[in-house]
Design a protein around this motif. Structure first.
Motif, PDB file in Angstrom:
ATOM      1  N   VAL A  46       0.857  -1.176   0.000  1.00 13.11           N
ATOM      2  CA  VAL A  46       0.000   0.000   0.000  1.00 13.11           C
ATOM      3  C   VAL A  46       0.894   1.227   0.000  1.00 13.11           C
ATOM      4  CG1 VAL A  46      -1.889  -1.156   1.204  1.00 13.11           C
ATOM      5  CG2 VAL A  46      -0.163   0.076   2.526  1.00 13.11           C
ATOM      6  N   LEU A  47       0.280   2.368  -0.254  1.00 14.60           N
ATOM      7  CA  LEU A  47       1.033   3.616  -0.300  1.00 14.60           C
ATOM      8  C   LEU A  47       0.584   4.517   0.835  1.00 14.60           C
ATOM      9  CD1 LEU A  47       3.178   4.762  -2.253  1.00 14.60           C
ATOM     10  CD2 LEU A  47       1.340   6.018  -3.377  1.00 14.60           C
ATOM     11  N   ALA A  48       1.523   5.115   1.546  1.00 13.61           N
ATOM     12  CA  ALA A  48       1.188   6.058   2.609  1.00 13.61           C
ATOM     13  C   ALA A  48       0.322   7.182   2.039  1.00 13.61           C
ATOM     14  CB  ALA A  48       2.451   6.622   3.238  1.00 13.61           C
ATOM     15  N   PRO A  49      -0.625   7.696   2.806  1.00 17.85           N
ATOM     16  CA  PRO A  49      -1.566   8.689   2.281  1.00 17.85           C
ATOM     17  C   PRO A  49      -0.918  10.006   1.872  1.00 17.85           C
ATOM     18  CG  PRO A  49      -1.805   8.477   4.650  1.00 17.85           C
ATOM     19  CD  PRO A  49      -0.898   7.366   4.222  1.00 17.85           C
ATOM     20  N   SER A  50       0.258  10.303   2.404  1.00 16.91           N
ATOM     21  CA  SER A  50       0.919  11.565   2.077  1.00 16.91           C
ATOM     22  C   SER A  50       2.385  11.450   2.471  1.00 16.91           C
ATOM     23  CB  SER A  50       0.262  12.731   2.837  1.00 16.91           C
ATOM     24  OG  SER A  50       0.377  12.535   4.235  1.00 16.91           O
ATOM     25  N   PRO A  51       3.226  12.357   1.988  1.00 16.66           N
ATOM     26  CA  PRO A  51       4.627  12.356   2.442  1.00 16.66           C
ATOM     27  C   PRO A  51       4.692  12.546   3.949  1.00 16.66           C
ATOM     28  CG  PRO A  51       4.368  13.729   0.492  1.00 16.66           C
ATOM     29  CD  PRO A  51       2.976  13.381   0.958  1.00 16.66           C
ATOM     30  N   GLY A  52       5.532  11.772   4.599  1.00 15.56           N
ATOM     31  CA  GLY A  52       5.639  11.848   6.051  1.00 15.56           C
ATOM     32  C   GLY A  52       7.064  12.115   6.487  1.00 15.56           C
ATOM     33  N   PRO A  53       7.338  11.952   7.775  1.00 20.79           N
ATOM     34  CA  PRO A  53       8.698  12.189   8.288  1.00 20.79           C
ATOM     35  C   PRO A  53       9.749  11.337   7.587  1.00 20.79           C
ATOM     36  CG  PRO A  53       7.118  12.002  10.092  1.00 20.79           C
ATOM     37  CD  PRO A  53       6.384  11.629   8.846  1.00 20.79           C
ATOM     38  N   SER A  54       9.362  10.119   7.188  1.00 19.34           N
ATOM     39  CA  SER A  54      10.343   9.261   6.522  1.00 19.34           C
ATOM     40  C   SER A  54      10.793   9.853   5.194  1.00 19.34           C
ATOM     41  CB  SER A  54       9.748   7.864   6.296  1.00 19.34           C
ATOM     42  OG  SER A  54       8.584   7.925   5.485  1.00 19.34           O
ATOM     43  N   THR A  55       9.887  10.551   4.499  1.00 19.04           N
ATOM     44  CA  THR A  55      10.251  11.174   3.230  1.00 19.04           C
ATOM     45  C   THR A  55      11.350  12.212   3.443  1.00 19.04           C
ATOM     46  OG1 THR A  55       7.996  10.867   2.393  1.00 19.04           O
ATOM     47  CG2 THR A  55       9.392  12.455   1.242  1.00 19.04           C
ATOM     48  N   MET A  56      11.174  13.043   4.452  1.00 21.49           N
ATOM     49  CA  MET A  56      12.171  14.061   4.747  1.00 21.49           C
ATOM     50  C   MET A  56      13.480  13.421   5.219  1.00 21.49           C
ATOM     51  SD  MET A  56      12.977  17.258   4.851  1.00 21.49           S
ATOM     52  CE  MET A  56      11.392  18.099   4.747  1.00 21.49           C
ATOM     53  N   ALA A  57      13.364  12.377   6.035  1.00 24.87           N
ATOM     54  CA  ALA A  57      14.553  11.745   6.603  1.00 24.87           C
ATOM     55  C   ALA A  57      15.408  11.080   5.530  1.00 24.87           C
ATOM     56  CB  ALA A  57      14.141  10.720   7.662  1.00 24.87           C
TER      57      ALA A  57
END
Length: 332
Positions: free
Chosen positions: A284-295
């Motif tokens: 599945v895909l996360a609903p939106s960019p989260g902290p992991s995206t930035m990290a």
């Protein structure tokens, strides 16, 4: 049980679902379960009510472990899923009795011919000589399998006694079963004191967690010191490191990110309750960019690629620490 990319599905009742077509070939479902910590999910409806029910594939103890984690914490990152599948102490893939060789699932070059390990040994001795023949020198193998490569390597290096007397062998290995095979391959007798005071002739009672701090040590009948590490961060930094890794980096867990109209969202692994597929898990895909995206991707990630993978920070930090230790030791 495996996941399936490319099949949409209804979200659990009471869970906000967002179905977004990424292209004509498949649909990725993103479900936000962040508010459901400790709450078990209810079964989903079939993705297509017109499809006949399909019998699920046989369940395994490892699947139960993964399902409990997902139901209690929400979908897992691909990195956490792969790490659990490979290294879970009781049911992980590399805890199996046989994964390598003729009776296992795959075979590597050291298991085919001893010449492979011997050639690596010649390279090691040449590199050691070019570094000024330091004594001691740490010979490190990452993911050493059955220990066959190191056994063949040390067999050829016996011809240069000065090298063998300087070597301290280090294995980075998080499978207790593989550690036993490596000990047998090298004929190592474990120490009952030193870096691993609680170790005896067997590791069955030691902490089997891949995150354990304990370093287990022993000696071969030729007098070569051998140590086992759970992580590269515990490798010594008091001397140069000669490092070999055969078919190791391709099995390191990674975080995976998919580019969509909502930005870079992390690909996750979720429980698949649908009745029209034999799979127990799905992507599945996360609903939106989260902290992991930035990290992992930073504030302005590459947008030309549609799918990117990143090594978890903890592993990346280990490699960086090892590189710094190696560089500083070599320069000294």
């Amino acid at each position: 049980g495996g996941g399936e990319r490319g099949r949409g599905g209804g979200a659990d009742k009471g869970i906000e679902g967002d179905i977004k077509d990424i292209d004509d070939d498949y649909t990725i479902v993103s479900i936000d379960r962040s508010g459901l910590i400790g709450v078990k999910s209810s079964p989903q409806e079939p993705a297509n009510p017109g499809n006949p029910p399909v019998e699920k594939s046989p369940e395994t103890p490892l699947l139960d472990v993964l399902r409990v984690q997902i139901n209690n914490r929400g979908p897992l990152s691909v990195a956490d899923y792969v790490l659990t599948a490979m290294s879970q102490p009781d049911y992980g893939y590399y805890q199996k009795q046989e994964v390598l060789g003729e009776v296992g699932d795959f075979i590597t070059a050291p298991e085919i011919s001893q010449m492979f390990g011997e050639l690596i040994g010649v390279w090691m001795m040449t590199t050691w000589a070019q570094c000024g023949k330091p004594n001691p020198v740490h010979l490190v193998e990452l993911g050493p399998g059955k220990g066959t490569l190191m056994r063949d390597l040390l067999t050829i290096t016996r011809q240069v006694q000065e090298f063998q007397s300087a070597v301290h062998v280090h294995f980075v290995e998080n499978s207790v079963g593989m550690r036993e095979k490596q000990r047998d391959a090298l004929g190592v007798t474990l120490s009952s004191s030193g870096a691993a005071p609680s170790s005896t002739a067997s590791e069955k009672d030691e902490d089997k967690s891949p995150m354990a701090e304990e370093v287990v040590t022993g000696t071969t009948k030729e007098g070569i010191n051998v140590s086992w590490h759970w992580q590269v961060s515990s490798l010594p930094d008091d001397a140069p490191l000669l490092i070999v890794a055969n078919e190791f980096f391709d099995s390191i867990p990674v975080h995976q990110f998919q580019h969509s109209s909502r930005g870079w969202c992390e690909v996750m692994v979720d429980v698949d309750y649908a009745h029209d597929t034999q799979d127990h898990l799905r992507f599945v895909l996360a609903p939106s960019p989260g902290p992991s995206t930035m990290a992992y991707l930073g504030a302005d990630p590459e947008t030309r690629k549609r799918l990117v993978e990143r090594i978890p920070t903890s592993h990346r930090g280990d490699w960086e620490n090892m590189e710094e230790a190696s560089s500083s030791s070599s320069s000294s």
